[in-house]
Design a protein around this motif. Structure first.
Motif, short mmCIF file in Angstrom:
data_model
loop_
_atom_site.label_atom_id
_atom_site.label_comp_id
_atom_site.label_asym_id
_atom_site.label_seq_id
_atom_site.Cartn_x
_atom_site.Cartn_y
_atom_site.Cartn_z
N ARG A 219 54.92 5.32 102.88
CA ARG A 219 53.70 6.08 103.14
C ARG A 219 52.90 6.27 101.85
O ARG A 219 51.68 6.11 101.82
N ASP A 221 52.93 4.36 99.17
CA ASP A 221 52.33 3.08 98.78
C ASP A 221 51.12 2.77 99.62
O ASP A 221 50.12 2.21 99.12
N ASN A 222 51.16 3.11 100.90
CA ASN A 222 50.01 2.87 101.77
C ASN A 222 48.80 3.67 101.31
O ASN A 222 47.67 3.16 101.31
N ARG A 225 47.33 2.00 98.29
CA ARG A 225 46.58 0.79 98.64
C ARG A 225 45.23 1.12 99.26
O ARG A 225 44.23 0.45 98.99
N GLU A 226 45.21 2.14 100.09
CA GLU A 226 43.96 2.51 100.77
C GLU A 226 42.86 2.91 99.79
O GLU A 226 41.68 2.72 100.08
N SER A 231 50.55 0.43 92.75
CA SER A 231 51.72 1.26 93.04
C SER A 231 52.67 1.36 91.85
O SER A 231 53.55 2.23 91.84
#
Length: 405
Positions: A219, A221-222, A225-226, A231
């Motif tokens: 979560r 890392d997401n 990225r968003e 990361s």
């Protein structure tokens, strides 16, 4: 018949309304009808989030251009007699709203006027706070005082002893006192509580109030990225909060202090302005947002949080095991108490606002990021909160008051 709960968070800054909002959401999910009563920053937040809200009579402190509290101007504009009249106006307005909404329970977050109004109308009250013993400074920091100034602060401190006692008596009229803090020995607000033993049966330590507790690596890392972050590089989240003037001043100082920071630091700054524009802009390599809806996502995905020493931000940072660099509002006794406590737990470092610049910020950030003890201690405290569900517990208590009244 549907239960009704009247939610009355303090409107100075966003810390109070943002911890009451998740409780309202859960109560609504349970079929309870809710309405808010708040003012200033809390009112702006409520309007932005389309919450049913009554506009309460505002109360605030006067501040100087550097963000420090101007006690003399506050006293001049809200002196004892004026303060009493303002408080009575607040109580009268709250009585009007309570008669109109006809709640079964009032949940007051650090609002004395709502508590008194409910007590007069014999409506049960759940009081939520992290500062039972409200203090003022003995003398302001950062400037020399004239003999007249010294006399003023001496008289103010003597007079405050009586006001503080009156406030504590008001808090004691509630049926239950909810403390949204960590269990001992990690309680952040321990120095600001000092609750008399006669109220022990009313006190319920419910734990930190958060909207979600998902601290998975995937979560995080997401989230990175968003917003376009690597990361593998350090992510520093500067979460500016507090009243409007104090927010603007800290955001400006931080942006100036971030210039020349190491290129591998990925810095995101939220100005904490719920009425501001949505979207990100780059300022000197810093990703700047006026407002971030999912602040918990950013705290959770970060390696370090830079913030005021507000109780709510510290709670969220520790729930997700994130170390902090704290910059208390100048002369704000509660925030200094919070910051000193976090420093004593070795989960944070503190910088006085008048000492905040590029050199002090970079050296402090490097010390916290490079020393493993800060994150180790923060993660250990985070594990203590894993089984706590403050929102559900607060809702159970509020509904229980309604059922038993």
């Amino acid at each position: 018949m549907k239960l009704r709960v009247y939610l009355a968070p303090c409107g100075i800054g966003l810390g109070h309304i943002t911890r009451v909002h998740p409780i309202a959401t859960e109560l609504n999910r349970r079929g309870v009808e809710t309405v808010f009563s708040t003012y200033i920053d809390g009112l702006d937040y409520a309007k932005h989030n389309h919450l049913p809200t009554y506009e309460a009579v505002p109360i605030n402190f006067k501040v100087r251009t550097d963000g420090t509290i101007d006690f003399k101007l506050t006293a001049a504009t809200s002196g004892f007699s004026l303060g009493i009249r303002m408080f009575l106006r607040q109580v009268v307005r709250e009585i009007q709203y309570l008669k109109q909404f006809r709640p079964d329970v009032v949940l007051s977050d650090s609002r004395a006027s709502s508590l008194v109004a409910a007590w007069l109308l014999r409506i049960p009250v759940a009081l939520m706070l992290n500062q039972f013993r409200v203090e003022i400074i003995r003398r302001p920091s950062g400037r020399s005082l004239t003999p007249l100034d010294r006399l003023f602060f001496f008289i103010a401190n003597v007079g405050w002893l009586f006001i503080r006692t009156a406030i504590q008596l008001v808090w004691g009229r509630s049926q239950v006192i909810l403390i949204p803090d960590l269990p001992s020995p990690y309680t952040i607000s321990i120095g600001n509580l000092a609750i008399p033993r006669r109220y022990n049966d009313k006190v319920k330590l419910i734990g930190p109030i958060i909207e979600q507790h998902n601290n998975s690596r995937a979560r995080n890392d997401n989230v990175r990225r968003e917003i376009g972050l690597d990361s593998k590089l350090p992510f520093i989240y500067a979460a500016v909060s507090g009243p409007k003037v104090e927010r603007a001043i800290l955001a400006q100082i931080l942006l100036e202090s971030f210039r020349g920071m190491p290129k591998n630091y990925q810095i995101v700054l939220s100005k904490g302005d719920a009425e501001g524009e949505r979207g990100m802009r780059s300022v000197g390599g810093v990703r700047v947002y006026d407002w971030i809806e999912d602040q918990e996502d950013f705290i959770r995905a970060s390696n370090l949080v830079i913030a005021r020493a507000g109780h709510g931000t510290i709670m969220k940072s520790l729930v997700y095991g994130r170390p902090m660099v704290l910059v208390p509002i100048p002369d704000h006794t509660e925030q200094y108490g919070n910051a000193r406590r976090a420093v004593s737990l070795h989960v944070a470092e503190m910088i006085d606002q008048n000492m905040l610049n590029h050199d002090t910020l970079q050296s402090t950030v490097e010390r916290v990021l490079e020393s493993p003890e800060y994150v180790t201690n923060a993660v250990r405290i985070s594990k203590e909160t894993a089984s706590m569900d403050a929102v559900a517990l607060a809702c159970d208590i509020v509904e229980g008051l309604a059922t038993n009244s």
